[in-house]
Design a protein around this motif. Structure first.
Motif, PDB file in Angstrom:
ATOM      1  N   UNK A  60       0.818  -0.890  -0.015  1.00 20.94           N
ATOM      2  CA  UNK A  60       0.207  -0.170   0.211  1.00 20.94           C
ATOM      3  C   UNK A  60       0.874   1.287   0.563  1.00 20.94           C
ATOM      4  N   UNK A  61       1.704   1.416   0.627  1.00 19.96           N
ATOM      5  CA  UNK A  61       2.928   2.718   0.792  1.00 19.96           C
ATOM      6  C   UNK A  61       3.384   2.688  -0.426  1.00 19.96           C
ATOM      7  N   UNK A  62       3.898   1.737  -1.337  1.00 18.98           N
ATOM      8  CA  UNK A  62       4.404   1.676  -2.485  1.00 18.98           C
ATOM      9  C   UNK A  62       3.673   2.430  -3.370  1.00 18.98           C
ATOM     10  N   UNK A  63       2.337   1.718  -3.688  1.00 15.38           N
ATOM     11  CA  UNK A  63       1.234   2.693  -4.443  1.00 15.38           C
ATOM     12  C   UNK A  63       1.105   3.970  -3.833  1.00 15.38           C
ATOM     13  N   UNK A  64       1.439   4.356  -3.069  1.00 15.34           N
ATOM     14  CA  UNK A  64       0.586   5.541  -2.537  1.00 15.34           C
ATOM     15  C   UNK A  64       1.906   6.560  -2.814  1.00 15.34           C
ATOM     16  N   UNK A  65       3.261   6.160  -2.539  1.00 16.72           N
ATOM     17  CA  UNK A  65       4.752   6.446  -2.910  1.00 16.72           C
ATOM     18  C   UNK A  65       4.686   6.378  -4.009  1.00 16.72           C
TER      19      UNK A  65
END
Length: 223
Positions: A60-65
């Protein structure tokens, strides 16, 4: 037996998530509790369950970043785009430490503020060019990340109520226990901030003739 006792005690406290749509927590999805009376089997399941949670959170964080990087690039914020890429790199080398998760999370929050301020300050400015294709791409990734964050919320309540020592008793290694505690404490606030950023980005796109992907609007509706 310790795992079974811990599971029973947790269920007895009535740990529930705040959303009314989740009436009951399934602790077994994290390998905590269950019918296997073997301590080693319970430990292995617990480790695997928390490992899955960590993997979902990192994804999820990689998508957000990725979304934040694209949005920053679209707005001409090269430094912010670079920061997002560097933070994403912290999460790409296997199971990240709590320090890496914290650093990436801090960068993510800072970028959310930077982007929201940029959207606000340029809300009525049509003279400064915006890369519309990159902006739409950013909305897609950010929307996917927010959706993934939201899907975690239904399961984080049980973990957030458990102390690191309790997590260790369920068979987790110290790094996994610390990571699980960090995620449970940080994810709700991160989701709130990201949802505000996504909303501001959608509003900016709408007012500047930029295509808004359906994942961006559906992610907001799903909160």
């Amino acid at each position: 037996m310790k795992v079974r006792i811990l599971s029973t005690a947790l269920l007895a406290t009535g740990l529930i998530v705040s959303s009314a749509s989740f009436a009951q927590l399934n602790l077994q999805q994290f390998g905590i509790g269950g019918g296997n009376s073997s301590g080693n089997a319970g430990a292995s399941a617990s480790s695997g369950g928390i490992g899955q949670l960590l993997q979902s959170y990192v994804g999820a964080n990689q998508q957000v970043l990725s979304g934040q990087s694209s949005l920053a690039s679209a707005m001409g914020l090269a430094s912010a785009a670079s920061q997002a890429q560097q933070a994403s790199g912290l999460l790409g080398g296997g199971a990240p430490s709590v320090s890496q998760l914290s650093q990436a999370g801090s960068t993510q929050q800072s970028l959310s503020q930077t982007l929201t301020q940029a959207f606000t300050s340029r809300a009525s400015d049509s003279s400064t060019p915006v890369d519309k294709q990159a902006f739409t791409s950013g909305l897609t990734s950010l929307g996917q990340g927010v959706s993934q964050y939201a899907s975690l919320q239904s399961s984080l309540g049980s973990i957030g109520q458990m102390s690191p020592s309790s997590l260790l008793q369920s068979g987790l290694n110290p790094q996994s226990a610390q990571a699980a505690s960090y995620i449970a404490q940080s994810a709700p606030g991160q989701l709130q901030s990201l949802a505000a950023t996504l909303s501001a980005a959608v509003q900016f796109a709408t007012s500047h003739g930029i295509s808004v992907p359906s994942i961006a609007t559906s992610a907001l509706k799903g909160l």
